[in-house]
Write a protein that holds these residues in place. Structure first.
Motif, PDB file in Angstrom:
ATOM      1  N   SER A 119      51.628  63.077  68.282  1.00 36.34           N
ATOM      2  CA  SER A 119      50.385  64.205  68.304  1.00 36.34           C
ATOM      3  C   SER A 119      50.499  64.820  67.168  1.00 36.34           C
ATOM      4  CB  SER A 119      50.865  64.347  69.546  1.00 36.34           C
ATOM      5  OG  SER A 119      52.037  64.621  69.723  1.00 36.34           O
ATOM      6  N   ALA A 167      47.645  66.854  65.628  1.00 39.45           N
ATOM      7  CA  ALA A 167      47.486  68.067  64.969  1.00 39.45           C
ATOM      8  C   ALA A 167      47.323  69.057  64.276  1.00 39.45           C
ATOM      9  CB  ALA A 167      48.289  68.796  66.257  1.00 39.45           C
ATOM     10  N   SER A 222      44.770  66.756  62.147  1.00 41.48           N
ATOM     11  CA  SER A 222      43.624  67.257  62.248  1.00 41.48           C
ATOM     12  C   SER A 222      42.959  68.516  61.604  1.00 41.48           C
ATOM     13  CB  SER A 222      43.024  68.149  64.409  1.00 41.48           C
ATOM     14  OG  SER A 222      43.113  65.912  64.567  1.00 41.48           O
ATOM     15  N   THR A 281      40.347  66.087  68.742  1.00 41.88           N
ATOM     16  CA  THR A 281      41.147  67.033  68.659  1.00 41.88           C
ATOM     17  C   THR A 281      41.228  68.761  68.460  1.00 41.88           C
ATOM     18  OG1 THR A 281      42.725  65.172  68.149  1.00 41.88           O
ATOM     19  CG2 THR A 281      43.540  67.499  67.637  1.00 41.88           C
ATOM     20  N   ALA A 316      45.574  67.577  69.968  1.00 42.25           N
ATOM     21  CA  ALA A 316      46.065  66.049  70.057  1.00 42.25           C
ATOM     22  C   ALA A 316      46.718  65.671  70.984  1.00 42.25           C
ATOM     23  CB  ALA A 316      46.503  65.664  68.777  1.00 42.25           C
TER      24      ALA A 316
END
Length: 262
Positions: free
Chosen positions: A144, A148, A151, A187, A193
């Motif tokens: 994750s 994050a 993104s 996200t 995320a």
């Protein structure tokens, strides 16, 4: 590996070996496992590790045969921390996330095309996920924290990254371009995320990006735990909490960078 200047290949190999040793800390790693992880021949890895140990960058436990990071790296890291380490600022936010949710909370940093976990604090819930730990590296878009950060990079940077990395070959079909693009879009829309057990089944993670003074995603705060703890309602609560602390940490970092030099 960039080999455009003399000695570049050797430097690249030594860097790959050091990164591999770092991911095995604090236990250490055997020569065979280091060779397997780097894709280099075992004799080559042994020579590099011996040379690094001679300079203090690695250490060797003769009883176990394990290699570890050496004291020279500790000293260099202490100096470099004055510029790059934000763990002192982030520690309070990581602790608050762990205390509020009961899950394990983390700070990760972007390093090139990877994320590296810098800090882990566990909450009160007794069942842990150990997919992520201090020193663990993942490619951007995997776990994750990396999702994050990826993104919220500029569009051109995202496209360049996706063109140059074959994540489904190393991390499974769920990390192919189509599903990854979908998760990037999700996200961006919600601000945080989600990794729904894509690395280890049943181990979920969530993260929010922390931005540097130039507005680029450079770190991430994240939470991990078992799937049953990540219900839709709780995900929304934890996502809001992650974004709050990521935003507050981003503001603190900007204030630090704008502070006058004494």
């Amino acid at each position: 590996m960039n080999t455009s200047f003399p000695g570049a290949q050797m430097v690249g190999r030594m860097a790959a070996v050091l990164r591999t040793v770092s991911t095995a800390m604090p236990r250490g790693i055997t020569t065979t496992d280091a060779a397997r992880a780097t894709g280099l021949a075992r004799p080559t890895v042994h020579r590099l590790l011996a040379a690094l140990t001679n300079e203090g960058f690695c250490d060797h436990d003769h009883a176990t045969g394990l290699w570890m990071l050496g004291p020279e790296l500790y000293l260099m890291g202490t100096v470099a921390a004055e510029r790059y380490d934000i763990t002192d600022l982030a520690r309070g936010h990581v602790a608050a996330l762990a205390n509020a949710t009961g899950e394990s909370a983390f700070l990760s940093v972007r390093r090139g095309d990877e994320t590296v976990c810098l800090l882990r604090l566990d909450g009160a819930f007794p069942i842990r996920s150990f997919v992520l730990y201090e020193g663990k590296r993942f490619p951007l878009g995997v776990a994750s924290a990396g999702l994050a950060i990826l993104s919220f990079l500029p569009e051109k940077s995202i496209e360049r990254y996706l063109e140059n990395h074959d994540l489904d070959a190393t991390h499974g079909n769920a990390h192919g371009q189509a599903p990854l693009r979908h998760r990037i879009a999700e996200t961006r829309e919600r601000g945080w995320a989600l990794n729904p057990g894509l690395i280890v089944e049943g181990s979920w993670g969530m993260a929010a990006a922390v931005f540097d003074s130039a507005g680029q995603p450079a770190w991430a705060l994240s939470l991990t735990g078992i799937e049953s703890r990540f219900t839709p309602e709780r995900r929304q609560e934890m996502g809001t909490l992650l974004m709050h602390h990521a935003h507050e940490l981003t503001k603190q970092l900007r204030n630090e960078s704008n502070a006058p030099t004494p």
